[in-house]
Scaffold this motif. Structure first.
Motif, mmCIF file in Angstrom:
data_model
loop_
_atom_site.group_PDB
_atom_site.id
_atom_site.type_symbol
_atom_site.label_atom_id
_atom_site.label_comp_id
_atom_site.label_asym_id
_atom_site.label_seq_id
_atom_site.Cartn_x
_atom_site.Cartn_y
_atom_site.Cartn_z
ATOM 1 N N ILE A 49 0.562 -1.489 0.004
ATOM 2 C CA ILE A 49 0.061 0.155 -0.014
ATOM 3 C C ILE A 49 0.760 1.295 0.058
ATOM 4 O O ILE A 49 0.662 2.253 -1.015
ATOM 5 N N ARG A 50 2.014 0.742 0.709
ATOM 6 C CA ARG A 50 2.505 2.255 0.887
ATOM 7 C C ARG A 50 3.824 2.522 -0.155
ATOM 8 O O ARG A 50 3.805 3.699 -0.536
ATOM 9 N N CYS A 51 4.000 1.346 -1.235
ATOM 10 C CA CYS A 51 4.875 2.038 -2.141
ATOM 11 C C CYS A 51 3.726 2.096 -3.493
ATOM 12 O O CYS A 51 4.384 3.151 -4.178
ATOM 13 N N VAL A 52 2.177 1.816 -3.296
ATOM 14 C CA VAL A 52 1.243 2.206 -4.179
ATOM 15 C C VAL A 52 0.652 3.879 -4.446
ATOM 16 O O VAL A 52 0.904 4.673 -5.185
ATOM 17 N N THR B 210 3.356 6.373 -5.501
ATOM 18 C CA THR B 210 3.002 7.123 -7.128
ATOM 19 C C THR B 210 2.474 8.492 -7.417
ATOM 20 O O THR B 210 2.597 8.333 -8.741
ATOM 21 N N ASP B 211 1.555 8.945 -6.942
ATOM 22 C CA ASP B 211 1.108 9.569 -6.363
ATOM 23 C C ASP B 211 1.724 10.721 -6.543
ATOM 24 O O ASP B 211 2.344 11.598 -5.779
ATOM 25 N N MET B 212 1.559 11.928 -7.804
ATOM 26 C CA MET B 212 2.184 12.506 -8.079
ATOM 27 C C MET B 212 2.073 14.067 -7.570
ATOM 28 O O MET B 212 3.465 14.591 -7.065
ATOM 29 N N SER B 213 1.235 14.090 -6.379
ATOM 30 C CA SER B 213 1.212 15.498 -5.491
ATOM 31 C C SER B 213 2.073 14.863 -4.232
ATOM 32 O O SER B 213 1.870 15.552 -3.779
ATOM 33 N N LYS B 214 2.468 13.544 -4.405
ATOM 34 C CA LYS B 214 3.096 13.815 -2.979
ATOM 35 C C LYS B 214 5.181 13.295 -3.826
ATOM 36 O O LYS B 214 5.676 13.118 -2.813
ATOM 37 N N HIS B 215 5.646 13.799 -4.935
ATOM 38 C CA HIS B 215 6.356 13.282 -5.359
ATOM 39 C C HIS B 215 7.587 14.173 -4.205
ATOM 40 O O HIS B 215 8.634 13.835 -4.097
ATOM 41 N N PHE B 216 7.186 15.549 -4.342
ATOM 42 C CA PHE B 216 7.999 16.560 -4.061
ATOM 43 C C PHE B 216 8.689 15.940 -2.872
ATOM 44 O O PHE B 216 10.032 15.394 -2.016
ATOM 45 N N GLU C 172 7.818 12.892 -0.986
ATOM 46 C CA GLU C 172 8.938 11.110 -0.685
ATOM 47 C C GLU C 172 9.890 11.792 -1.206
ATOM 48 O O GLU C 172 10.959 11.384 -0.536
ATOM 49 N N LEU C 173 10.340 12.450 -2.361
ATOM 50 C CA LEU C 173 11.687 12.929 -2.914
ATOM 51 C C LEU C 173 12.761 13.038 -1.825
ATOM 52 O O LEU C 173 14.388 13.152 -1.201
ATOM 53 N N CYS D 131 13.207 0.734 6.839
ATOM 54 C CA CYS D 131 14.074 1.772 6.109
ATOM 55 C C CYS D 131 13.436 1.217 4.717
ATOM 56 O O CYS D 131 13.901 2.277 3.984
ATOM 57 N N THR D 132 13.507 0.117 4.350
ATOM 58 C CA THR D 132 13.688 -0.186 2.931
ATOM 59 C C THR D 132 12.552 -0.102 2.102
ATOM 60 O O THR D 132 12.344 -0.327 1.271
ATOM 61 N N ALA D 133 11.401 -0.146 3.216
ATOM 62 C CA ALA D 133 10.109 0.017 2.729
ATOM 63 C C ALA D 133 10.106 1.775 1.739
ATOM 64 O O ALA D 133 9.722 1.493 0.530
ATOM 65 N N ASN D 134 10.958 2.415 1.588
ATOM 66 C CA ASN D 134 11.547 3.470 1.795
ATOM 67 C C ASN D 134 11.964 3.662 -0.516
ATOM 68 O O ASN D 134 11.734 4.383 -1.311
ATOM 69 N N LEU D 135 12.408 2.818 0.413
ATOM 70 C CA LEU D 135 13.720 2.377 -0.903
ATOM 71 C C LEU D 135 12.573 1.930 -1.927
ATOM 72 O O LEU D 135 12.605 2.252 -3.077
ATOM 73 N N MET D 136 11.836 0.911 -1.476
ATOM 74 C CA MET D 136 10.796 0.211 -2.398
ATOM 75 C C MET D 136 10.016 1.162 -3.447
ATOM 76 O O MET D 136 9.595 0.657 -4.250
ATOM 77 N N SER D 137 9.575 2.069 -2.494
ATOM 78 C CA SER D 137 8.432 3.438 -2.600
ATOM 79 C C SER D 137 9.303 4.075 -4.343
ATOM 80 O O SER D 137 8.837 4.139 -4.895
ATOM 81 N N MET D 138 10.471 4.729 -3.482
ATOM 82 C CA MET D 138 10.922 5.143 -4.522
ATOM 83 C C MET D 138 11.340 4.327 -5.991
ATOM 84 O O MET D 138 11.130 5.289 -7.166
#
Length: 135
Positions: A16-19, A22-28, A30-31, A51-58
């Motif tokens: 769910i976090r990874c999907v 992908t929301d572009m409104s959260k791009h900056f 998240e980056l 914290c690897t979930a953050n890497l998977m999300s990116m």
């Protein structure tokens, strides 16, 4: 199947976090969070622990928007497929909600719909360079 209830819930939360990433409104945001995490944890991602979930999300987010980085013909083909999918979803939502035709997104000109994507989102320093720094 094959997961304990706890493992299932953890995997579900990661997916769910990874999907959602992908929301572009959260791009900056998240980056920014990812770059902060890299500066705190270092580039050895195998030592990031939870914290690897953050890497998977990116990584998933980078894959999601990378179509614009492909050869022109491939890029245009994928963009057309994405627009058709989005338009189709919008058409179904309009029918389900009984919205008037003036609410349709079919008037959108695909060539101009993502004008700012390349210079502001896809430039190498924005997303792909931080990911490339991970071994």
């Amino acid at each position: 199947k094959g997961l304990t209830p706890k493992q299932y819930l953890e995997l579900r939360a990661i997916i769910i976090r990874c999907v959602l990433a992908t929301d572009m409104s959260k791009h900056f945001q998240e980056l920014k969070d990812f770059k902060q995490l890299m500066s705190e944890k270092g580039q050895a991602v195998d030592e990031w622990g939870e914290c690897t979930a953050n890497l998977m999300s990116m990584v998933l987010h980078a894959c999601d928007i990378s179509g614009q980085c492909k050869r022109r013909e491939t890029c245009i083909t994928w963009a057309d497929k994405c627009h058709e999918e989005f338009f189709g979803q919008g058409d179904r939502e309009m029918v389900a909600a009984a919205l008037p035709a003036c609410c349709s997104c079919r008037h959108l000109v695909p060539a101009g719909s993502a004008r700012g994507l390349a210079p502001f989102i896809l430039r190498p320093s924005a997303l792909f360079t931080p990911l490339a720094a991970c071994p």
